[in-house]
Design an enzyme around this catalytic site. Sequence first.
Site, short mmCIF file in Angstrom:
data_model
loop_
_atom_site.label_atom_id
_atom_site.label_comp_id
_atom_site.label_asym_id
_atom_site.label_seq_id
_atom_site.Cartn_x
_atom_site.Cartn_y
_atom_site.Cartn_z
N ARG A 52 0.84 -1.21 0.00
CA ARG A 52 0.00 0.00 0.00
C ARG A 52 0.88 1.27 0.00
O ARG A 52 0.58 2.23 -0.70
CB ARG A 52 -0.94 -0.02 1.21
CG ARG A 52 -1.96 1.10 1.19
CD ARG A 52 -3.03 0.92 2.24
NE ARG A 52 -2.52 1.10 3.59
CZ ARG A 52 -3.24 0.93 4.71
NH1 ARG A 52 -4.51 0.57 4.62
NH2 ARG A 52 -2.70 1.12 5.90
N LYS A 151 -2.43 6.99 1.08
CA LYS A 151 -2.20 7.38 2.48
C LYS A 151 -1.13 8.46 2.48
O LYS A 151 0.06 8.20 2.70
CB LYS A 151 -1.74 6.16 3.28
CG LYS A 151 -2.73 5.81 4.38
CD LYS A 151 -2.33 4.61 5.15
CE LYS A 151 -2.10 4.90 6.60
NZ LYS A 151 -3.16 5.59 7.30
N GLU A 184 -16.08 6.30 5.23
CA GLU A 184 -15.35 5.67 6.33
C GLU A 184 -15.31 6.61 7.51
O GLU A 184 -15.89 7.71 7.45
CB GLU A 184 -13.93 5.29 5.88
CG GLU A 184 -13.12 6.48 5.41
CD GLU A 184 -11.69 6.12 5.05
OE1 GLU A 184 -11.30 4.96 5.15
OE2 GLU A 184 -10.96 7.06 4.70
N1 PMP Z 1 -9.11 4.97 6.89
C1 PMP Z 1 -8.18 5.91 7.11
C2 PMP Z 1 -8.41 7.28 6.57
C3 PMP Z 1 -7.02 5.60 7.85
O1 PMP Z 1 -6.11 6.53 8.07
C4 PMP Z 1 -6.87 4.29 8.36
C5 PMP Z 1 -5.68 3.96 9.22
N2 PMP Z 1 -4.54 3.73 8.48
C6 PMP Z 1 -7.84 3.34 8.08
C7 PMP Z 1 -8.95 3.71 7.35
C8 PMP Z 1 -7.69 1.92 8.55
O2 PMP Z 1 -6.69 1.28 7.80
P1 PMP Z 1 -5.82 0.09 8.41
O3 PMP Z 1 -6.76 -1.01 8.72
O4 PMP Z 1 -4.88 -0.26 7.30
O5 PMP Z 1 -5.15 0.64 9.61
#
Ligand code: PMP
Length: 285
Positions: A52, A151, A184
């Site tokens: 990622r 990200k 989200e």
């Molecule tokens: N959405 C956002 C905007 C995030 O920053 C994160 C944390 N990284 C997540 C969802 C959850 O992702 P992960 O399960 O990879 O931590």
Amino acid sequence: MGLKIWLGDGLVDQQDAAISVFDHSFLYGDGVFEGIRVYSGNIFEHRAHLVRLYESAKVLCLPVPMDIDEMTAAVEQTVRANNIADGYIRLIISRGIGDLGLDPFLCKDGKVVIIADNVQLYPEALYQKGIKVASVSSVRNHPLSCPPQVKSLNYLNNIMAKIEANQAGAAEGIMYNHLGFVAEATADNIFIIKNGVVCTPPTQAGALDGIIRRVVMELAEKENIKVVEKDLTRFDLYVADEMFLTGTGAEVIGVVEMDGRAIGDGVPGAITHQLRDLFFSYARP
Ligand code: PMP
């Protein structure tokens, strides 16, 4: 004693880990990052996080000064150097030092930064009680803006959303996309359960392709719990039987109230508990 931080091509003492004020990560939030958990010395879903990270970098035409195998070794070395058994890794790629203009292609010496530290967790009582969330007006990045799957170091949209959520007395904010569908939470993915089916927005709706999201979906399917990725509306959330969030920090946490409405019975539901337990055992075998 301070931490050992990976900076550039090796470990340095925490007090020597400094980035130039001309680095565009500081001037413009130009860079990418990952947050990764360490459980009993194992780096959780290490490869998936690095994939990622490299995809985020590719979208931003951001050179990563080491390949994925070298990065894997650097992360492992940083975790070992700090004796982290259970902790959290923050991995950052900065654009590097440029002038005061935007042009990323004038930047040089982009840095890899790896911080491995202890983890700040929600208190256990919150997992038992569940959290409150609030709808926020900050819209999740449009697919033609910086894509929501990236990200990036520029989290201001989500920070605006977090401010709104906090001001509404909620632990997390629920973000919608430009079409009005659920995307989200500000740092977590969202799931609901309706009539025994686990539903979550697809990544096209603006959800980050969360690592914990993926793991939880697979764990549910293995237990023959049906999982569907589909567009969800605010209505769907209000009338859900259960709701929970997933993320590297939060793992799986139940939501019991949204915008002043109780979700389901107002306590974390049975499937939420089941998925949390399954995740707990998967992460800490
Ligand atoms: N959405 C956002 C905007 C995030 O920053 C994160 C944390 N990284 C997540 C969802 C959850 O992702 P992960 O399960 O990879 O931590």
